[in-house]
Motif scaffolding. Structure first.
Motif, PDB file in Angstrom:
ATOM      1  N   TYR A   1       4.171  11.478   2.057  1.00 53.67           N
ATOM      2  CA  TYR A   1       3.205  11.302   0.738  1.00 53.67           C
ATOM      3  C   TYR A   1       2.330   9.514   1.468  1.00 53.67           C
ATOM      4  O   TYR A   1       1.177   9.207   0.696  1.00 53.67           O
ATOM      5  CB  TYR A   1       3.848  11.080  -0.453  1.00 53.67           C
ATOM      6  N   LEU A   2       3.137   9.228   2.333  1.00 53.57           N
ATOM      7  CA  LEU A   2       2.204   8.225   2.495  1.00 53.57           C
ATOM      8  C   LEU A   2       1.253   8.243   3.443  1.00 53.57           C
ATOM      9  O   LEU A   2       1.251   9.135   4.320  1.00 53.57           O
ATOM     10  CB  LEU A   2       3.488   7.244   3.468  1.00 53.57           C
ATOM     11  N   LYS A   3       0.225   7.424   3.316  1.00 53.21           N
ATOM     12  CA  LYS A   3      -1.258   7.773   4.300  1.00 53.21           C
ATOM     13  C   LYS A   3      -0.913   7.183   5.193  1.00 53.21           C
ATOM     14  O   LYS A   3      -2.178   7.369   6.725  1.00 53.21           O
ATOM     15  CB  LYS A   3      -2.106   6.851   3.028  1.00 53.21           C
TER      16      LYS A   3
ATOM     17  N   SER B   1       2.449   7.472  -6.672  1.00 52.92           N
ATOM     18  CA  SER B   1       1.395   8.788  -6.925  1.00 52.92           C
ATOM     19  C   SER B   1       2.213   9.940  -7.072  1.00 52.92           C
ATOM     20  O   SER B   1       2.504  10.756  -7.130  1.00 52.92           O
ATOM     21  CB  SER B   1       0.228   8.828  -5.513  1.00 52.92           C
TER      22      SER B   1
ATOM     23  N   THR C   1       6.198  -0.095  -6.851  1.00 55.46           N
ATOM     24  CA  THR C   1       5.611   1.104  -7.321  1.00 55.46           C
ATOM     25  C   THR C   1       5.423   1.211  -8.596  1.00 55.46           C
ATOM     26  O   THR C   1       4.724   2.353  -9.286  1.00 55.46           O
ATOM     27  CB  THR C   1       7.450   1.853  -6.944  1.00 55.46           C
TER      28      THR C   1
ATOM     29  N   ARG D   1       2.060   2.131  -3.813  1.00 54.38           N
ATOM     30  CA  ARG D   1       1.027   3.151  -4.241  1.00 54.38           C
ATOM     31  C   ARG D   1       1.700   4.044  -3.622  1.00 54.38           C
ATOM     32  O   ARG D   1       0.216   5.428  -4.735  1.00 54.38           O
ATOM     33  CB  ARG D   1      -0.577   1.935  -3.949  1.00 54.38           C
ATOM     34  N   ASP D   2       1.426   4.982  -2.371  1.00 58.04           N
ATOM     35  CA  ASP D   2       1.105   6.158  -2.402  1.00 58.04           C
ATOM     36  C   ASP D   2       2.560   6.752  -2.968  1.00 58.04           C
ATOM     37  O   ASP D   2       2.747   8.178  -3.290  1.00 58.04           O
ATOM     38  CB  ASP D   2       1.333   6.239  -0.663  1.00 58.04           C
TER      39      ASP D   2
ATOM     40  N   LYS E   1       1.221  -1.238  -0.726  1.00 53.87           N
ATOM     41  CA  LYS E   1      -0.087   0.193   0.324  1.00 53.87           C
ATOM     42  C   LYS E   1       0.760   0.948   0.084  1.00 53.87           C
ATOM     43  O   LYS E   1       0.593   2.205  -0.978  1.00 53.87           O
ATOM     44  CB  LYS E   1      -0.693   0.060   1.160  1.00 53.87           C
ATOM     45  N   ASP E   2       2.125   0.853   0.636  1.00 53.53           N
ATOM     46  CA  ASP E   2       2.821   2.039   0.872  1.00 53.53           C
ATOM     47  C   ASP E   2       3.708   3.081  -0.432  1.00 53.53           C
ATOM     48  O   ASP E   2       3.780   3.878  -1.117  1.00 53.53           O
ATOM     49  CB  ASP E   2       3.562   2.313   1.769  1.00 53.53           C
TER      50      ASP E   2
END
Length: 217
Positions: free
Chosen positions: A204-206, A42, A67, A38-39, A35-36
């Motif tokens: 940028y990480l959620k 972006s 990535t 994907r962040d 998931k990281d």
């Protein structure tokens, strides 16, 4: 001006367990790390890259592959292995926990933290810090000379060697450990002298899980 974007790989099982994970040790990325990635993708979509390089060690290459696969802009980029970006080798300590090494070799662990070379490290197969710094520096300078002004490089690597390499490239000996899936950006105008634009960026990480999320040493 040229820029180098240097990514530390995503968090792994051994990161979570605080085990030494160097050039000859490896463990799978955690699901949360995907998931990281994907962040990260972006974030990287805001930039263009002339080339993408990675350490050939699986955790770094998988971070690069995931990535770029999640990127809207860079999905078709070729990922090139470069041995210069491999992690520092920890020899016999690969796979051991931080606690195990501290309990058995407290003095040497302190030198490891300080990145201070000691002849006794040879007995355990720990890579020489000075040589490791130059390895990474040499790799960066070689690759940066292959691109034109106002272009960027993207590199996926590892916490300890990134830290050592950036110290060698910039002369800044005060930089700290790196978080997983972080980005550090260097600038150069002459392919020889480098400055830090940003270091250990993870904004940028959620979600940031701090357990096992910074360089062990």
């Amino acid at each position: 001006m040229k820029r180098i974007f240097i990514i530390r790989h995503g968090r792994t099982e051994w990161n979570l367990e605080e085990r030494f994970q160097g050039a000859n040790g490896d463990s799978p990325l955690l699901e949360s790390s995907k998931k990281d990635c994907r962040d990260l993708a972006s974030f990287l979509d805001h930039f263009s890259f002339s080339a993408v390089y990675t350490s050939p060690i699986k955790r770094a290459r998988r971070t690069a592959e995931i990535t770029l696969a999640d990127s809207k802009k860079h999905a078709k980029e070729r990922i090139i292995d470069d041995e210069n970006f491999r992690e520092l080798a920890f020899g016999d300590w690969e796979g051991l926990t931080k606690k195990q090494v501290v309990n058995k070799h407290p003095e040497l662990f302190a030198k490891l933290i300080a990145r201070e070379d000691d002849p006794r490290f040879l007995h355990f197969g720990v890579e020489n810090f000075a040589k490791a710094r130059e390895r990474f520096k040499t790799g960066i300078i070689h690759r940066i000379k292959e691109i034109n002004d106002d272009e960027n490089l993207l590199i996926f690597s590892h916490g300890s060697i990134i830290q050592l390499g950036i110290k060698a490239l910039t002369g800044n000996e005060n930089i700290s450990s790196l978080k997983n899936t972080s980005t550090s950006i260097l600038q150069t105008t002459d392919d020889e002298h480098f400055t830090i634009e940003s270091y250990d960026e993870v904004g940028y990480l959620k979600e940031i899980n701090t357990k096992g999320n910074t360089t062990l040493i």
